[in-house]
Motif scaffolding. Structure first.
Motif, PDB file in Angstrom:
ATOM      1  N   VAL A 241       0.835  -1.196   0.000  1.00 57.55           N
ATOM      2  CA  VAL A 241       0.000   0.000   0.000  1.00 57.55           C
ATOM      3  C   VAL A 241       0.871   1.248   0.000  1.00 57.55           C
ATOM      4  O   VAL A 241       1.835   1.340   0.769  1.00 57.55           O
ATOM      5  CB  VAL A 241      -0.924   0.037   1.245  1.00 57.55           C
ATOM      6  CG1 VAL A 241      -1.743   1.318   1.272  1.00 57.55           C
ATOM      7  CG2 VAL A 241      -1.839  -1.169   1.267  1.00 57.55           C
ATOM      8  N   ILE A 242       0.559   2.172  -0.884  1.00 58.43           N
ATOM      9  CA  ILE A 242       1.126   3.518  -0.856  1.00 58.43           C
ATOM     10  C   ILE A 242      -0.049   4.475  -0.726  1.00 58.43           C
ATOM     11  O   ILE A 242      -0.982   4.426  -1.533  1.00 58.43           O
ATOM     12  CB  ILE A 242       1.943   3.833  -2.129  1.00 58.43           C
ATOM     13  CG1 ILE A 242       3.113   2.864  -2.269  1.00 58.43           C
ATOM     14  CG2 ILE A 242       2.448   5.277  -2.083  1.00 58.43           C
ATOM     15  CD1 ILE A 242       3.884   3.051  -3.562  1.00 58.43           C
ATOM     16  N   GLU A 243      -0.006   5.342   0.299  1.00 52.90           N
ATOM     17  CA  GLU A 243      -1.159   6.204   0.573  1.00 52.90           C
ATOM     18  C   GLU A 243      -0.708   7.599   0.965  1.00 52.90           C
ATOM     19  O   GLU A 243       0.245   7.768   1.734  1.00 52.90           O
ATOM     20  CB  GLU A 243      -2.016   5.588   1.690  1.00 52.90           C
ATOM     21  CG  GLU A 243      -3.270   6.384   2.024  1.00 52.90           C
ATOM     22  CD  GLU A 243      -4.211   5.597   2.920  1.00 52.90           C
ATOM     23  OE1 GLU A 243      -4.710   4.549   2.454  1.00 52.90           O
ATOM     24  OE2 GLU A 243      -4.436   6.020   4.070  1.00 52.90           O
ATOM     25  N   LEU A 244      -1.407   8.594   0.446  1.00 55.68           N
ATOM     26  CA  LEU A 244      -1.178   9.993   0.792  1.00 55.68           C
ATOM     27  C   LEU A 244      -2.488  10.603   1.269  1.00 55.68           C
ATOM     28  O   LEU A 244      -3.538  10.394   0.637  1.00 55.68           O
ATOM     29  CB  LEU A 244      -0.669  10.778  -0.421  1.00 55.68           C
ATOM     30  CG  LEU A 244       0.649  10.326  -1.042  1.00 55.68           C
ATOM     31  CD1 LEU A 244       0.927  11.123  -2.315  1.00 55.68           C
ATOM     32  CD2 LEU A 244       1.797  10.485  -0.056  1.00 55.68           C
ATOM     33  N   THR A 245      -2.437  11.333   2.374  1.00 53.39           N
ATOM     34  CA  THR A 245      -3.617  12.022   2.890  1.00 53.39           C
ATOM     35  C   THR A 245      -3.295  13.489   3.090  1.00 53.39           C
ATOM     36  O   THR A 245      -2.286  13.826   3.721  1.00 53.39           O
ATOM     37  CB  THR A 245      -4.102  11.407   4.217  1.00 53.39           C
ATOM     38  OG1 THR A 245      -4.668  10.118   3.962  1.00 53.39           O
ATOM     39  CG2 THR A 245      -5.161  12.278   4.873  1.00 53.39           C
ATOM     40  N   GLY A 246      -4.140  14.349   2.524  1.00 50.79           N
ATOM     41  CA  GLY A 246      -4.020  15.787   2.728  1.00 50.79           C
ATOM     42  C   GLY A 246      -5.066  16.278   3.698  1.00 50.79           C
ATOM     43  O   GLY A 246      -6.220  15.826   3.674  1.00 50.79           O
ATOM     44  N   ASP A 247      -4.676  17.193   4.582  1.00 52.57           N
ATOM     45  CA  ASP A 247      -5.559  17.731   5.612  1.00 52.57           C
ATOM     46  C   ASP A 247      -5.881  19.179   5.266  1.00 52.57           C
ATOM     47  O   ASP A 247      -4.990  20.026   5.215  1.00 52.57           O
ATOM     48  CB  ASP A 247      -4.878  17.645   6.977  1.00 52.57           C
ATOM     49  CG  ASP A 247      -5.762  18.122   8.116  1.00 52.57           C
ATOM     50  OD1 ASP A 247      -6.905  18.543   7.842  1.00 52.57           O
ATOM     51  OD2 ASP A 247      -5.325  18.076   9.271  1.00 52.57           O
ATOM     52  N   PHE A 248      -7.167  19.468   5.039  1.00 56.12           N
ATOM     53  CA  PHE A 248      -7.592  20.804   4.643  1.00 56.12           C
ATOM     54  C   PHE A 248      -8.292  21.554   5.770  1.00 56.12           C
ATOM     55  O   PHE A 248      -8.800  22.650   5.560  1.00 56.12           O
ATOM     56  CB  PHE A 248      -8.521  20.710   3.424  1.00 56.12           C
ATOM     57  CG  PHE A 248      -7.909  19.960   2.278  1.00 56.12           C
ATOM     58  CD1 PHE A 248      -6.936  20.538   1.489  1.00 56.12           C
ATOM     59  CD2 PHE A 248      -8.286  18.645   2.011  1.00 56.12           C
ATOM     60  CE1 PHE A 248      -6.358  19.853   0.444  1.00 56.12           C
ATOM     61  CE2 PHE A 248      -7.721  17.941   0.960  1.00 56.12           C
ATOM     62  CZ  PHE A 248      -6.746  18.549   0.178  1.00 56.12           C
ATOM     63  N   GLN A 249      -8.303  20.962   6.963  1.00 49.19           N
ATOM     64  CA  GLN A 249      -8.916  21.616   8.116  1.00 49.19           C
ATOM     65  C   GLN A 249      -7.989  22.717   8.630  1.00 49.19           C
ATOM     66  O   GLN A 249      -6.779  22.506   8.788  1.00 49.19           O
ATOM     67  CB  GLN A 249      -9.189  20.592   9.226  1.00 49.19           C
ATOM     68  CG  GLN A 249      -9.925  21.132  10.425  1.00 49.19           C
ATOM     69  CD  GLN A 249     -11.382  21.423  10.129  1.00 49.19           C
ATOM     70  OE1 GLN A 249     -11.967  20.796   9.251  1.00 49.19           O
ATOM     71  NE2 GLN A 249     -11.951  22.367  10.836  1.00 49.19           N
ATOM     72  N   LYS A 250      -8.544  23.879   8.908  1.00 52.94           N
ATOM     73  CA  LYS A 250      -7.748  24.998   9.409  1.00 52.94           C
ATOM     74  C   LYS A 250      -7.227  24.700  10.800  1.00 52.94           C
ATOM     75  O   LYS A 250      -7.948  24.187  11.650  1.00 52.94           O
ATOM     76  CB  LYS A 250      -8.593  26.269   9.421  1.00 52.94           C
ATOM     77  CG  LYS A 250      -7.842  27.518   9.861  1.00 52.94           C
ATOM     78  CD  LYS A 250      -8.761  28.735   9.835  1.00 52.94           C
ATOM     79  CE  LYS A 250      -8.019  29.979  10.302  1.00 52.94           C
ATOM     80  NZ  LYS A 250      -8.901  31.182  10.303  1.00 52.94           N
ATOM     81  N   GLU A 251      -5.958  24.994  11.036  1.00 50.18           N
ATOM     82  CA  GLU A 251      -5.372  24.814  12.362  1.00 50.18           C
ATOM     83  C   GLU A 251      -5.948  25.831  13.343  1.00 50.18           C
ATOM     84  O   GLU A 251      -6.345  26.927  12.961  1.00 50.18           O
ATOM     85  CB  GLU A 251      -3.849  24.964  12.296  1.00 50.18           C
ATOM     86  CG  GLU A 251      -3.164  23.852  11.515  1.00 50.18           C
ATOM     87  CD  GLU A 251      -1.654  23.986  11.555  1.00 50.18           C
ATOM     88  OE1 GLU A 251      -1.154  24.538  12.546  1.00 50.18           O
ATOM     89  OE2 GLU A 251      -0.991  23.550  10.609  1.00 50.18           O
ATOM     90  N   THR A 252      -6.006  25.426  14.620  1.00 52.08           N
ATOM     91  CA  THR A 252      -6.519  26.307  15.656  1.00 52.08           C
ATOM     92  C   THR A 252      -5.451  26.529  16.717  1.00 52.08           C
ATOM     93  O   THR A 252      -4.477  25.775  16.819  1.00 52.08           O
ATOM     94  CB  THR A 252      -7.763  25.700  16.321  1.00 52.08           C
ATOM     95  OG1 THR A 252      -7.401  24.455  16.936  1.00 52.08           O
ATOM     96  CG2 THR A 252      -8.864  25.455  15.297  1.00 52.08           C
ATOM     97  N   THR A 253      -5.643  27.538  17.537  1.00 52.07           N
ATOM     98  CA  THR A 253      -4.675  27.820  18.592  1.00 52.07           C
ATOM     99  C   THR A 253      -4.915  26.937  19.816  1.00 52.07           C
ATOM    100  O   THR A 253      -4.002  26.646  20.564  1.00 52.07           O
ATOM    101  CB  THR A 253      -4.754  29.299  19.008  1.00 52.07           C
ATOM    102  OG1 THR A 253      -6.106  29.619  19.369  1.00 52.07           O
ATOM    103  CG2 THR A 253      -4.335  30.190  17.849  1.00 52.07           C
TER     104      THR A 253
END
Length: 273
Positions: A241-253
């Motif tokens: 398995v080769i897998e890439l995940t992108g996270d588009f959730q805005k970071e919070t403090t």
């Protein structure tokens, strides 16, 4: 143990399928253990409809299928110590209350698309502590409504999507009179290129809604990720398995919501025996 159940497809000649044991309630829609991605169907986990113990009855009526079930509300990590006497006597039971969760799904084929409606009514323990991270002492009501769709394009492309709407009543001990509603879901496509290669896309999304700015860990229900997976089957039960995940959730403090990105790159071997 995780999955451990008995099933009979035609109990007592009634054409009613019966499953008894430990299973995932979400298996009525899309079984998590048959997904092609390493990334999970996150809405199922956050809604608490994975492993549980109970019974399911199901029957098909032509293009329509109906399933109803009840579970005891205790997952695989919960048990009850009764402090039995005696030498090495087992003292952990699987159910420590009379509360049950009742659920069901009706599915039907509408042309090339399978459509399913899911509903659950039951109870769960409240959450206490400053961050909502500790189990409370109250039994609170929970309601879940779900819609799932799936179909195929030709013989090689298979698509699916799930939406879940959750109503957790009086869930937080810090505000026992308040109800908390949130929703989430996922959508995916699997492309079976050949006997060796399979490619997958999976999008996870959830909106914490009433948990926003609650200062609890349930702000972390928010998720917005896209996963791309390539699988190569060395043999029927071993794949790379080769897998890439992108996270588009805005970071919070604050550290209770989304303080860091959750994207990753993964390379691994998956085997089953």
């Amino acid at each position: 143990m995780e999955d451990a159940w008995f099933r009979h497809d035609d109990a007592f000649g009634t054409k009613i399928g019966t499953m008894l044991g430990q299973f995932q309630v979400s298996d009525l829609m899309f079984p998590r253990e048959t997904r092609l991605t390493f990334q999970d169907f996150m809405a199922y986990r956050m809604a608490g409809i994975t492993y549980d113990r109970g019974v399911i009855f199901d029957r098909a009526f032509g293009p329509v299928s109906l399933a109803v079930g009840t579970v005891n509300g205790n997952g695989i990590t919960d048990n009850f110590t009764v402090n039995s006497p005696g030498y090495r006597r087992a003292d952990h039971m699987f159910d420590n209350d009379t509360h049950k969760n009742v659920f069901g799904r009706i599915g039907m084929d509408i042309g090339p698309v399978n459509v399913g409606l899911f509903g659950l009514s039951g109870e769960q323990k409240s959450r206490g502590g400053a961050l909502g991270a500790t189990a409370g002492t109250r039994d609170t009501d929970k309601r879940i409504a779900g819609l799932d769709l799936s179909g195929s394009i030709g013989a090689k492309t298979h698509w699916f999507m799930q939406g879940l709407w959750n109503d957790w009543q009086g869930f937080l001990d810090s505000a026992p009179a308040q109800d908390y509603r949130w929703w989430g879901g996922f959508a995916g496509v699997d492309y079976i290129h050949s006997d060796r290669w399979a490619f997958s896309l999976l999008y996870n999304y959830a909106d914490a809604n009433d948990f926003e700015n609650s200062g609890t860990i349930f702000e972390g229900i928010n998720i917005n990720t896209l996963t791309v997976t390539a699988s190569y089957y060395f043999m029927r039960n071993v794949k790379g398995v080769i897998e890439l995940t992108g996270d588009f959730q805005k970071e919070t403090t604050g550290f209770t919501a989304h303080p860091t990105k959750e994207g990753y790159a993964l390379v691994g071997i998956d085997a089953a025996f």
